[in-house]
Scaffold this motif. Structure first.
Motif, mmCIF file in Angstrom:
data_model
loop_
_atom_site.group_PDB
_atom_site.id
_atom_site.type_symbol
_atom_site.label_atom_id
_atom_site.label_comp_id
_atom_site.label_asym_id
_atom_site.label_seq_id
_atom_site.Cartn_x
_atom_site.Cartn_y
_atom_site.Cartn_z
ATOM 1 N N SER A 95 0.981 -1.096 0.157
ATOM 2 C CA SER A 95 0.240 0.186 0.279
ATOM 3 C C SER A 95 0.843 2.032 0.481
ATOM 4 C CB SER A 95 -0.461 0.279 1.298
ATOM 5 O OG SER A 95 -0.427 -0.295 2.731
ATOM 6 N N THR A 178 -12.925 4.257 -2.508
ATOM 7 C CA THR A 178 -12.785 3.014 -1.818
ATOM 8 C C THR A 178 -14.001 2.402 -3.239
ATOM 9 O OG1 THR A 178 -14.852 2.984 -0.036
ATOM 10 C CG2 THR A 178 -12.280 3.104 0.259
ATOM 11 N N VAL A 183 -7.269 1.871 -2.085
ATOM 12 C CA VAL A 183 -7.258 1.475 -1.560
ATOM 13 C C VAL A 183 -6.626 1.661 -0.007
ATOM 14 C CG1 VAL A 183 -5.720 -0.466 -0.684
ATOM 15 C CG2 VAL A 183 -6.478 -0.579 -3.155
ATOM 16 N N HIS A 184 -7.409 1.477 0.770
ATOM 17 C CA HIS A 184 -6.718 2.323 2.175
ATOM 18 C C HIS A 184 -6.091 2.043 2.997
ATOM 19 C CE1 HIS A 184 -8.732 4.943 6.261
ATOM 20 N NE2 HIS A 184 -7.612 5.097 5.608
ATOM 21 N N ASP A 185 -5.094 2.642 3.396
ATOM 22 C CA ASP A 185 -4.356 1.911 4.142
ATOM 23 C C ASP A 185 -4.041 2.758 5.825
ATOM 24 O OD1 ASP A 185 -1.957 1.353 5.855
ATOM 25 O OD2 ASP A 185 -0.597 1.612 4.859
ATOM 26 N N TYR A 191 -4.982 6.950 0.530
ATOM 27 C CA TYR A 191 -6.195 6.415 -0.440
ATOM 28 C C TYR A 191 -4.830 6.438 -1.465
ATOM 29 C CZ TYR A 191 -9.850 7.401 2.768
ATOM 30 O OH TYR A 191 -10.904 6.970 4.305
#
Length: 252
Positions: A95, A178, A183-185, A191
């Protein structure tokens, strides 16, 4: 020495080790048929020493991956020398952008005996401490490369690997991003939308921009130079991603 693939030996060792490490870890075995997973894992091994040297001589045929609740991962590999046991290495999070690892010392892996209880003590007192320190620095670096957003404006920042990243977004914007492939870390709040397929990336950005605009949120692009280009709608096609050097074991 063990030159053949011994699933039970590796998987059993990993299961016991996972239960002995501090915090909560899950163990997942990758068999020889999982070629794509093994290739990706090889690329993400965060090592420039013992494990990198081993991988250069012995391509990964199987492995076990331990995953902590916060997403940190350790890879357990066969050991090719005169001693029984295994190698264990930190895994770089997918990520984070490549530039996040600049200046961060590699938390190089270590050799373990075939005793998972003694190995757990060694990992906890050595590798994990160095890994957590490296992760914290890399996550800090990653956040620093992304221009913060505002409640009524999402800023997408180009990364050197061709991905787009946003940070400090509202709950409404979070849902939109999303749903469109970002993709969220959770550790950094970033994001990230990968740029492996630039056509799909452009489509996702356009659709996210349309949905955000409907919520009264503008979109802006942060170019590598640092100059923000305000845009009511994202560009029809992002620039091609920068070429990323591929090595047998990625040194960060």
């Amino acid at each position: 020495m063990h030159h053949h693939v011994d699933r039970e030996r590796l998987a059993s060792f990993a299961d016991v080790l996972a239960g002995e490490l501090p915090d909560t870890w899950a163990s997942d075995y990758h068999s020889p048929k999982h070629k794509d997973d093994l290739a990706e894992l090889t690329e993400r091994i965060w090592d420039l020493d013992l494990v990198a040297e081993s991988l250069a001589q012995h391509p990964l045929r199987h492995a076990a991956v331990l995953t902590r609740q916060d997403g940190a991962q350790l890879a357990i590999l066969d050991r090719y020398d005169e001693r029984d046991g295994f190698l264990i290495a930190a895994v770089a999070p997918r990520s984070l952008p490549d530039e996040a690892y600049s200046g961060v010392p590699e938390p190089n892996g270590i050799a373990l005996s075939d005793d998972p209880f003694l190995s757990a003590e060694l990992v906890a007192g050595d590798l994990l401490a160095r890994y957590d320190a490296a992760l914290a620095q890399a996550r800090y670096n990653a956040a620093a490369t992304v221009h913060p957003s505002q409640p009524d404006r999402i800023v997408l920042t180009w990364q050197s690997d061709g991905s787009l990243a946003a940070i400090q977004v509202s709950d409404t914007a979070s849902g939109v991003l999303t749903r469109n492939g970002f993709v969220h870390d959770e550790q950094t709040g970033i994001y990230r939308l990968m740029g492996n397929d630039t056509f799909e990336q452009a489509r996702a950005v356009r659709e996210a921009g349309r949905q955000l605009s409907a919520q009264g949120i503008d979109v802006a692009l942060q170019h590598p130079s640092g100059r923000i280009a305000p845009t009511a709608a994202p560009p029809t096609a992002p620039p091609a991603p920068a070429t990323v050097r591929s090595t047998t074991a990625r040194g960060r």
